[in-house]
Design a protein around this motif. Structure first.
Motif, PDB file in Angstrom:
ATOM      1  N   VAL A 192      -0.864  -6.117 -15.849  1.00 41.37           N
ATOM      2  CA  VAL A 192      -1.251  -5.737 -14.485  1.00 41.37           C
ATOM      3  C   VAL A 192      -0.626  -6.690 -13.474  1.00 41.37           C
ATOM      4  O   VAL A 192      -0.169  -6.280 -12.399  1.00 41.37           O
ATOM      5  N   SER A 193      -0.589  -7.984 -13.806  1.00 41.10           N
ATOM      6  CA  SER A 193       0.004  -8.963 -12.884  1.00 41.10           C
ATOM      7  C   SER A 193       1.485  -8.712 -12.660  1.00 41.10           C
ATOM      8  O   SER A 193       2.039  -9.125 -11.637  1.00 41.10           O
ATOM      9  N   LYS A 194       2.120  -8.025 -13.597  1.00 42.96           N
ATOM     10  CA  LYS A 194       3.540  -7.694 -13.466  1.00 42.96           C
ATOM     11  C   LYS A 194       3.766  -6.292 -12.904  1.00 42.96           C
ATOM     12  O   LYS A 194       4.892  -5.810 -12.883  1.00 42.96           O
ATOM     13  N   GLY A 195       2.702  -5.632 -12.451  1.00 41.98           N
ATOM     14  CA  GLY A 195       2.844  -4.324 -11.833  1.00 41.98           C
ATOM     15  C   GLY A 195       2.953  -3.169 -12.796  1.00 41.98           C
ATOM     16  O   GLY A 195       3.395  -2.086 -12.410  1.00 41.98           O
ATOM     17  N   MET A 290       4.870   0.023  -6.284  1.00 37.61           N
ATOM     18  CA  MET A 290       3.446   0.313  -6.097  1.00 37.61           C
ATOM     19  C   MET A 290       2.619  -0.363  -7.184  1.00 37.61           C
ATOM     20  O   MET A 290       2.949  -0.294  -8.376  1.00 37.61           O
ATOM     21  N   SER A 291       1.541  -1.023  -6.779  1.00 36.09           N
ATOM     22  CA  SER A 291       0.703  -1.764  -7.719  1.00 36.09           C
ATOM     23  C   SER A 291      -0.071  -0.804  -8.619  1.00 36.09           C
ATOM     24  O   SER A 291      -0.318   0.355  -8.257  1.00 36.09           O
ATOM     25  N   PRO A 292      -0.469  -1.272  -9.807  1.00 37.09           N
ATOM     26  CA  PRO A 292      -1.259  -0.412 -10.702  1.00 37.09           C
ATOM     27  C   PRO A 292      -2.530   0.119 -10.056  1.00 37.09           C
ATOM     28  O   PRO A 292      -2.927   1.256 -10.299  1.00 37.09           O
ATOM     29  N   GLU A 328      -0.370  11.710  -2.528  1.00 40.59           N
ATOM     30  CA  GLU A 328      -1.254  10.585  -2.226  1.00 40.59           C
ATOM     31  C   GLU A 328      -0.499   9.264  -2.341  1.00 40.59           C
ATOM     32  O   GLU A 328      -0.721   8.334  -1.553  1.00 40.59           O
ATOM     33  N   ALA A 329       0.399   9.166  -3.301  1.00 43.90           N
ATOM     34  CA  ALA A 329       1.194   7.946  -3.450  1.00 43.90           C
ATOM     35  C   ALA A 329       2.064   7.715  -2.221  1.00 43.90           C
ATOM     36  O   ALA A 329       2.252   6.574  -1.781  1.00 43.90           O
ATOM     37  N   ARG A 331       1.300   8.488   0.776  1.00 46.02           N
ATOM     38  CA  ARG A 331       0.421   7.978   1.820  1.00 46.02           C
ATOM     39  C   ARG A 331       0.068   6.512   1.603  1.00 46.02           C
ATOM     40  O   ARG A 331      -0.061   5.731   2.548  1.00 46.02           O
ATOM     41  N   LEU A 332      -0.063   6.131   0.329  1.00 48.90           N
ATOM     42  CA  LEU A 332      -0.474   4.765  -0.003  1.00 48.90           C
ATOM     43  C   LEU A 332       0.695   3.786  -0.073  1.00 48.90           C
ATOM     44  O   LEU A 332       0.476   2.576  -0.123  1.00 48.90           O
ATOM     45  N   ALA A 333       1.915   4.302  -0.078  1.00 53.12           N
ATOM     46  CA  ALA A 333       3.082   3.460  -0.363  1.00 53.12           C
ATOM     47  C   ALA A 333       3.273   2.335   0.645  1.00 53.12           C
ATOM     48  O   ALA A 333       3.865   1.302   0.320  1.00 53.12           O
ATOM     49  N   ARG A 334       2.782   2.510   1.855  1.00 51.85           N
ATOM     50  CA  ARG A 334       2.989   1.479   2.865  1.00 51.85           C
ATOM     51  C   ARG A 334       1.960   0.345   2.759  1.00 51.85           C
ATOM     52  O   ARG A 334       2.002  -0.611   3.526  1.00 51.85           O
ATOM     53  N   HIS A 335       1.026   0.472   1.828  1.00 54.91           N
ATOM     54  CA  HIS A 335      -0.022  -0.536   1.678  1.00 54.91           C
ATOM     55  C   HIS A 335       0.258  -1.418   0.474  1.00 54.91           C
ATOM     56  O   HIS A 335       0.985  -1.045  -0.443  1.00 54.91           O
ATOM     57  N   ARG A 336      -0.378  -2.587   0.479  1.00 61.53           N
ATOM     58  CA  ARG A 336      -0.334  -3.482  -0.667  1.00 61.53           C
ATOM     59  C   ARG A 336      -1.739  -3.594  -1.227  1.00 61.53           C
ATOM     60  O   ARG A 336      -2.720  -3.446  -0.519  1.00 61.53           O
ATOM     61  N   HIS A 337      -1.822  -3.875  -2.504  1.00 63.10           N
ATOM     62  CA  HIS A 337      -3.128  -4.025  -3.132  1.00 63.10           C
ATOM     63  C   HIS A 337      -3.078  -5.253  -4.042  1.00 63.10           C
ATOM     64  O   HIS A 337      -3.363  -5.184  -5.231  1.00 63.10           O
TER      65      HIS A 337
END
Length: 435
Positions: A192-195, A290-292, A328-329, A331-337
């Motif tokens: 997960v830490s590696k995406g 994109m993060s997991p 949905e991805a 829409r979420l692509a501009r965010h970080r998690h």
């Protein structure tokens, strides 16, 4: 030995995660298989998703019983990794690779023939597959040895780390066992830490149960747990029902490829898991950074057949839909998690491969200990003070009432006449009646 057996018992057998399967006869040609896939592909809405991406550039690791790289629906798309079960089978025994080939075809099968219109087409037909053998089929001669010896206890953890280090962006684990190991938890944290997106089967022990058992690695934090849906897109009878199921996918009468250019049809949460991994591969192909967590959010927000209450332990948030998940991805692509601040793990720091311990720069967790004795004392003092204040207030009210009864108001005829006059202000009128 007993500990290893308990931890690894009931692990990943093809009979457990594959469910009843049927080898199609030679007369069932590859083009008939494609036609038999139509319902599943329509449910996933892959035709619309493929207008955006077909998964090119993504490596999906299939941690399973091995993949036949020569099957004509997978040829040229498979990279064969290590066999971590080596030594369990007698020397010279060829691996069957049925379950692994089946799962790989649902993820990245590209078909064959003119226009590749024959055979199995996967959800992400342009993706590549990294095969890492971490289980044996239940009819392989070394099955009991593999499931009982401690040296095989952490093959899944080793497979996860190998896949991450080889560049896999999605890891499919259509496997299940009854408890995890410390090394598996650490390997998942590392992935997960590696995406890397991890997808695993919720398990097939739900028949006749109100609440099915928790299966691993699906039930570990950071892993997308997948249940199976039937033709009506309700929970399949065999699919485990628990609060960690995130979403579902078709898992009944799903057609796929088998070794030696064969085709199989079966049911299970394994098949559902492979289909979700294919959708995750489409997302990672389009949005590689994109993060997991955001991939999981896109998958769950883009579902169809969402339960009436929003969530159900049988099918999670609903049935996966590739086109809607990609929307949905976007829409979420501009965010970080990604967590930040003190105590957050730096994904660039290495993790210990041997123990899975956290990197040394991380500060220890601060533990605040409360003195329960002092809390009780202070609470008692506060209650006593409140009671004393109440008694004092009551006494004051009683004294005031007693003093009022000892005084009489004496009215004169003039007072009475004024009392019948108009009232201008309450204080002025009241003052006229004070003796």
């Amino acid at each position: 030995m007993l500990r290893a057996a308990a931890a690894f018992l009931a692990i990943l057998a093809a009979g457990l995660v594959l469910g009843p399967a049927l080898l199609l006869p030679p007369a069932a040609s590859a083009d008939q298989v494609r036609g038999s896939q139509r319902q599943v592909l329509r449910t996933l809405d892959v035709a619309d998703a493929w207008r955006v991406t077909r998964g090119a550039g993504v490596l999906v690791a299939v941690l399973d019983s091995g993949v036949d790289p020569r099957h004509h629906d997978l040829a040229g798309s498979v990279v064969t990794g290590p066999d971590l079960t080596r030594g369990a089978n007698p020397s010279g025994t060829a691996p069957r690779r049925l379950h692994g080939t089946y799962m790989a075809s649902l993820i990245a099968g590209h078909g064959h023939g003119p226009g590749r219109s024959d055979g199995v087409i996967g959800v992400a037909p342009a993706a590549r597959v990294l095969s890492v053998r971490v289980i044996l089929e239940d009819d392989e001669p070394g099955f009991q040895t593999f499931n009982s010896q401690a040296r095989y206890e952490n093959v899944v953890a080793r497979g996860i780390r190998y896949a991450v280090d080889k560049g896999a962006r999605v890891i499919n684990m259509s496997i299940s066992k009854d408890r995890p190991t410390k090394q598996e938890r650490a390997a998942i944290r590392y992935a997960v830490s590696k995406g890397v997106v991890l997808v695993a089967a919720a398990g097939n022990e739900g028949a006749g149960r109100r609440d099915g058992p928790y299966s691993y690695p699906a039930s570990l934090p950071g892993v997308i747990s997948v249940g199976a849906a039937d033709h009506g897109l309700h929970k399949a009878s065999f699919s485990n029902r628990n609060s960690l199921v995130l979403l579902a996918a078709p898992g009944v009468n799903v057609f796929g490829a088998g070794p030696g250019d064969q085709y199989w049809v079966g049911r299970g949460t394994s098949q559902a898991t492979a289909l979700v991994s294919g959708v995750a591969a489409l997302i990672k192909a389009r949005y590689p950074r994109m993060s997991p967590a955001l991939v999981a959010q896109a998958l769950t927000t883009g579902v169809t057949r969402r339960p009436a209450r929003g969530y159900d332990p049988g099918v999670g948030f609903g049935v996966v839909n590739a086109a809607r998940a990609l929307a949905e991805a976007a829409r979420l692509a501009r965010h970080r998690h990604t967590a930040s601040g003190p105590g957050a793990q730096d994904a660039d720091l290495p993790m210990s491969a041997a123990t899975g311990a956290e990197p040394s720069p991380l500060p220890p967790v601060r533990v605040v200990r409360r003195d329960t004795g002092m809390i009780t004392l202070y609470g008692g003092v506060a209650l006593a003070a409140t009671a004393g204040a109440g008694v004092s207030l009551t006494a004051m009210i009683l004294l005031l009432r007693r003093g009022g009864r000892g005084r009489r108001v004496r009215r004169t005829p003039r007072n009475a006449r004024e009392a019948r006059g108009p009232v201008a202000a309450g204080a002025d009128v009241a003052s006229k009646y004070v003796a």
